[in-house]
Design a protein around this motif. Structure first.
Motif, PDB file in Angstrom:
ATOM      1  N   ASP A 273      -1.797   8.602  -1.934  1.00 53.42           N
ATOM      2  CA  ASP A 273      -1.606   9.412  -0.727  1.00 53.42           C
ATOM      3  C   ASP A 273      -0.420   8.931   0.096  1.00 53.42           C
ATOM      4  O   ASP A 273       0.285   9.734   0.712  1.00 53.42           O
ATOM      5  CB  ASP A 273      -2.864   9.399   0.146  1.00 53.42           C
ATOM      6  CG  ASP A 273      -3.987  10.228  -0.443  1.00 53.42           C
ATOM      7  OD1 ASP A 273      -3.724  11.021  -1.369  1.00 53.42           O
ATOM      8  OD2 ASP A 273      -5.141  10.083   0.023  1.00 53.42           O
ATOM      9  N   ARG A 274      -0.190   7.616   0.101  1.00 58.53           N
ATOM     10  CA  ARG A 274       0.940   7.071   0.860  1.00 58.53           C
ATOM     11  C   ARG A 274       2.247   7.251   0.098  1.00 58.53           C
ATOM     12  O   ARG A 274       3.271   7.577   0.692  1.00 58.53           O
ATOM     13  CB  ARG A 274       0.679   5.603   1.212  1.00 58.53           C
ATOM     14  CG  ARG A 274      -0.524   5.478   2.183  1.00 58.53           C
ATOM     15  CD  ARG A 274      -0.709   4.097   2.685  1.00 58.53           C
ATOM     16  NE  ARG A 274       0.328   3.814   3.678  1.00 58.53           N
ATOM     17  CZ  ARG A 274       0.553   2.615   4.183  1.00 58.53           C
ATOM     18  NH1 ARG A 274      -0.166   1.592   3.813  1.00 58.53           N
ATOM     19  NH2 ARG A 274       1.511   2.428   5.069  1.00 58.53           N
TER      20      ARG A 274
ATOM     21  N   ARG B 102       0.833  -1.211   0.000  1.00 56.93           N
ATOM     22  CA  ARG B 102       0.000   0.000   0.000  1.00 56.93           C
ATOM     23  C   ARG B 102       0.868   1.262   0.000  1.00 56.93           C
ATOM     24  O   ARG B 102       0.532   2.235  -0.671  1.00 56.93           O
ATOM     25  CB  ARG B 102      -0.938  -0.014   1.193  1.00 56.93           C
ATOM     26  CG  ARG B 102      -2.058  -1.012   1.042  1.00 56.93           C
ATOM     27  CD  ARG B 102      -2.961  -1.020   2.241  1.00 56.93           C
ATOM     28  NE  ARG B 102      -4.073  -1.923   2.015  1.00 56.93           N
ATOM     29  CZ  ARG B 102      -4.808  -2.429   2.994  1.00 56.93           C
ATOM     30  NH1 ARG B 102      -4.575  -2.098   4.257  1.00 56.93           N
ATOM     31  NH2 ARG B 102      -5.796  -3.254   2.710  1.00 56.93           N
ATOM     32  N   ALA B 103       1.975   1.228   0.734  1.00 61.65           N
ATOM     33  CA  ALA B 103       2.877   2.389   0.758  1.00 61.65           C
ATOM     34  C   ALA B 103       3.505   2.637  -0.609  1.00 61.65           C
ATOM     35  O   ALA B 103       3.884   3.769  -0.918  1.00 61.65           O
ATOM     36  CB  ALA B 103       3.964   2.185   1.814  1.00 61.65           C
TER      37      ALA B 103
ATOM     38  N   ASP C  33       3.620  14.172   8.226  1.00 61.47           N
ATOM     39  CA  ASP C  33       2.386  13.706   7.593  1.00 61.47           C
ATOM     40  C   ASP C  33       1.934  14.728   6.554  1.00 61.47           C
ATOM     41  O   ASP C  33       0.877  15.351   6.682  1.00 61.47           O
ATOM     42  CB  ASP C  33       1.302  13.483   8.643  1.00 61.47           C
ATOM     43  CG  ASP C  33       0.099  12.763   8.071  1.00 61.47           C
ATOM     44  OD1 ASP C  33       0.260  12.066   7.047  1.00 61.47           O
ATOM     45  OD2 ASP C  33      -0.998  12.907   8.634  1.00 61.47           O
ATOM     46  N   ALA C  34       2.783  14.902   5.551  1.00 65.58           N
ATOM     47  CA  ALA C  34       2.507  15.842   4.464  1.00 65.58           C
ATOM     48  C   ALA C  34       3.223  15.340   3.221  1.00 65.58           C
ATOM     49  O   ALA C  34       4.263  14.679   3.321  1.00 65.58           O
ATOM     50  CB  ALA C  34       3.013  17.231   4.838  1.00 65.58           C
ATOM     51  N   PRO C  35       2.687  15.638   2.051  1.00 68.40           N
ATOM     52  CA  PRO C  35       3.358  15.200   0.818  1.00 68.40           C
ATOM     53  C   PRO C  35       4.755  15.786   0.689  1.00 68.40           C
ATOM     54  O   PRO C  35       5.017  16.910   1.113  1.00 68.40           O
ATOM     55  CB  PRO C  35       2.440  15.737  -0.286  1.00 68.40           C
ATOM     56  CG  PRO C  35       1.113  15.920   0.362  1.00 68.40           C
ATOM     57  CD  PRO C  35       1.419  16.309   1.786  1.00 68.40           C
TER      58      PRO C  35
ATOM     59  N   GLY D  78       3.727  12.275  -5.047  1.00 71.40           N
ATOM     60  CA  GLY D  78       2.413  11.745  -5.388  1.00 71.40           C
ATOM     61  C   GLY D  78       2.260  11.431  -6.868  1.00 71.40           C
ATOM     62  O   GLY D  78       2.448  12.304  -7.710  1.00 71.40           O
ATOM     63  N   PRO D  79       1.920  10.177  -7.192  1.00 70.52           N
ATOM     64  CA  PRO D  79       1.698   9.816  -8.593  1.00 70.52           C
ATOM     65  C   PRO D  79       0.380  10.385  -9.099  1.00 70.52           C
ATOM     66  O   PRO D  79      -0.578  10.551  -8.353  1.00 70.52           O
ATOM     67  CB  PRO D  79       1.668   8.290  -8.572  1.00 70.52           C
ATOM     68  CG  PRO D  79       1.245   7.942  -7.187  1.00 70.52           C
ATOM     69  CD  PRO D  79       1.741   9.045  -6.293  1.00 70.52           C
ATOM     70  N   GLU D  80       0.367  10.674 -10.404  1.00 69.41           N
ATOM     71  CA  GLU D  80      -0.838  11.158 -11.057  1.00 69.41           C
ATOM     72  C   GLU D  80      -1.163  10.206 -12.196  1.00 69.41           C
ATOM     73  O   GLU D  80      -0.286   9.512 -12.701  1.00 69.41           O
ATOM     74  CB  GLU D  80      -0.597  12.566 -11.619  1.00 69.41           C
ATOM     75  CG  GLU D  80      -0.248  13.582 -10.545  1.00 69.41           C
ATOM     76  CD  GLU D  80       0.227  14.912 -11.117  1.00 69.41           C
ATOM     77  OE1 GLU D  80       0.361  15.040 -12.353  1.00 69.41           O
ATOM     78  OE2 GLU D  80       0.477  15.820 -10.305  1.00 69.41           O
TER      79      GLU D  80
END
Length: 192
Positions: free
Chosen positions: A49-50, A43-44, A156-158, A57-59
């Motif tokens: 979001d992870r 999941r990470a 806890d931020a991108p 962050g992937p798009e």
């Protein structure tokens, strides 16, 4: 933070051979242990979001056969997804031809997870040693950030797309570079 990471001597580094879409390639292979479940590591590595907490962050449409973008890093196609064990992506950086990146997850004896990252290129012989060393160091640094994220040691931020290494990361990256260059030179027999 870097002092709490897996010791460099406990990270497996090697140079491999792998056939990819572009042809017969050489690869930087990195294997390391995480003290959490395969599902948590998967999941990470796959949930936007992870991923944004330790890489960027992937798009895009993040399904097999679809395209993704990692801003300021790479873009490509999701070639294969066998959750939670294997993820294979084409990896296009700037205007270079497509490499391939494969993540393989397996259970560790202690209940944790072994993550193997294999970045394969079909570079020209003159550029191959440098390419393998650079991607090896890059993925080692990235998997260090993954380790910090999984332990809860990152904000806890991108992450910003292109972040310069912190002062405490620089010596570790320098030593990682030395180790990768030695392994690549030995594997290619080039005196690199």
């Amino acid at each position: 933070m870097a002092q709490n990471l897996t010791p460099l001597g406990e990270i497996h580094r090697s140079v491999g051979h792998r056939k990819i879409v572009r042809g017969e390639g050489r690869s930087a292979v990195l294997r390391r242990h995480y003290s959490t479940s395969i599902v948590d590591v998967w999941r990470a590595c796959t949930e936007p979001d992870r991923v944004s907490r330790w890489l960027v962050g992937p798009e895009g449409d993040l399904r097999e056969g679809r395209r993704y973008v990692l801003p300021e890093h790479a873009h490509g196609e999701i070639l294969r997804c066998d959750a939670p064990h294997t993820l294979t992506l084409s990896w296009i950086y700037e205007d270079y031809p497509a490499d391939e990146l494969e993540l393989r997850l397996s259970p560790a004896a202690d209940g944790g997870t072994i993550l193997e990252v294999e970045h394969t290129t079909v570079d020209e012989p003159a550029a191959l040693a440098e390419s393998l060393a650079l991607v090896g160091v890059g993925w080692e640094n990235g998997t260090d950030h993954l380790e910090q994220y999984l332990r809860g040691d990152l904000p806890d931020a991108p992450r910003r797309a292109k972040q310069e290494p912190s002062e405490d990361e620089t010596p570790r990256i320098t030593e990682s570079d030395r180790l990768w260059r030695k392994i690549v030179a030995s594997a290619l027999g080039s005196g690199y």
